[in-house]
Design a protein around this motif. Sequence first.
Motif, PDB file in Angstrom:
ATOM      1  N   THR A   1      61.608  43.254  69.342  1.00  0.00           N
ATOM      2  CA  THR A   1      61.785  43.029  67.879  1.00  0.00           C
ATOM      3  C   THR A   1      60.688  43.032  66.993  1.00  0.00           C
TER       4      THR A   1
ATOM      5  N   PHE B   1      60.172  46.177  65.018  1.00  0.00           N
ATOM      6  CA  PHE B   1      60.461  47.561  64.199  1.00  0.00           C
ATOM      7  C   PHE B   1      59.150  48.278  64.391  1.00  0.00           C
TER       8      PHE B   1
ATOM      9  N   GLY C   1      59.171  51.493  65.748  1.00  0.00           N
ATOM     10  CA  GLY C   1      59.603  52.731  65.582  1.00  0.00           C
ATOM     11  C   GLY C   1      58.948  53.847  66.411  1.00  0.00           C
TER      12      GLY C   1
ATOM     13  N   ASP D   1      64.224  46.570  71.255  1.00  0.00           N
ATOM     14  CA  ASP D   1      64.847  46.190  70.280  1.00  0.00           C
ATOM     15  C   ASP D   1      63.837  46.615  69.024  1.00  0.00           C
ATOM     16  N   ASN D   2      63.384  47.774  68.957  1.00  0.00           N
ATOM     17  CA  ASN D   2      62.346  48.035  68.082  1.00  0.00           C
ATOM     18  C   ASN D   2      62.470  49.456  67.136  1.00  0.00           C
ATOM     19  N   ALA D   3      63.824  49.688  67.175  1.00  0.00           N
ATOM     20  CA  ALA D   3      64.380  50.932  65.941  1.00  0.00           C
ATOM     21  C   ALA D   3      63.559  51.999  66.529  1.00  0.00           C
TER      22      ALA D   3
ATOM     23  N   GLU E   1      66.228  55.041  65.791  1.00  0.00           N
ATOM     24  CA  GLU E   1      66.951  55.206  64.431  1.00  0.00           C
ATOM     25  C   GLU E   1      66.510  56.200  63.705  1.00  0.00           C
TER      26      GLU E   1
ATOM     27  N   ASN F   1      67.333  50.189  71.846  1.00  0.00           N
ATOM     28  CA  ASN F   1      66.563  51.167  70.879  1.00  0.00           C
ATOM     29  C   ASN F   1      67.315  52.388  70.490  1.00  0.00           C
TER      30      ASN F   1
END
Length: 329
Positions: free
Chosen positions: A240, A242, A244, A268-270, A273, A304
């Motif tokens: 967590t 972010f 990317g 959970d680090n995008a 996305e 992710n």
Amino acid sequence: RKARFPSGLVLARWWLSLLLARTDMLWRAAIVRRSTFVRRLTSLSPHLWSKIGQIDLQKTTSVDLCGKGLRATEMDAIALELSENTQLQRLDLTANGFGGDGAPAVSQIVRSCPTLEVLALGNNNLRAGVVTLAEALATHERLRVLHIQANVVGPSSVKTLATAIASAPGLEDLDLSSNAFGPVGGVAIAEALASSASASSLERLDLTACAVGMRGAVAIAQALSGEGVAHRLRSIEMTTNFIGPDGLSAFATMLMGNTTLEELSLSDNAIGELGDRDTGTCGQALAAALEMNQSLRVLDLTFNNLSAAATQALVAASARRAVPLELKF
């Protein structure tokens, strides 16, 4: 005439009376010491005795004061007691909420207890109070474990703390999780990791939910792959943050040359996305790194939204490794 000696019964009675007298003296001395200890604590703080229980803070090697609701003024009293302790090894002050006003007392404890090895300070709302701790931590030679999670430590404070960490000669386990110090703090931690002192001792680092972002993640990954620094880090938690796809690519590059890291959590680090194209590209880079790296044992990439191409590439790379790898998606 023959000399008369005391009979065996008389001697036995004499030795028994001597033993009883000695026992009585020791018992009275113990009572005096105990009553002195009780008076000492109750005089320092009216409610402290009821909070901490019957603990002789000047004698014990391990003190657990987790969740006792200690105030800053009570921390001053505890610091005064522990300053006389010459054998303290472990101190748990988690979840007391004494705030930054209690930081000077903790700093005093660190300075006065050179035998301290484990210090837990999580959930105390220390905020800028960690700056007060920094100098004491930097010069402590035996401290191995330091947990300062969830203390609302900001960017400027963590920079000072990171400088102290860089000087700490024996620190092995550092938990800074749930302190949203952001990319600036992430870069400061990276600079500490690049120093020879912390690199030679630190084995576990927890930066969960610190909002270091892509910039902080890249700096940390580069610090762990820097030439000329012999790292011992075996576990790093980056959940967590972010980071990317660019952050993932930086860690992939790091893994190609790193030979000590065994556990890496990037949950959970995008990462997925920005679309399949970006995720697939960094996934391929990570897959190539996993084939080259033979030290990693656990890689957590859960939550992710990875693309199918990235997932397939990672699974295939894991299967080709000589050393088993636990992949988590």
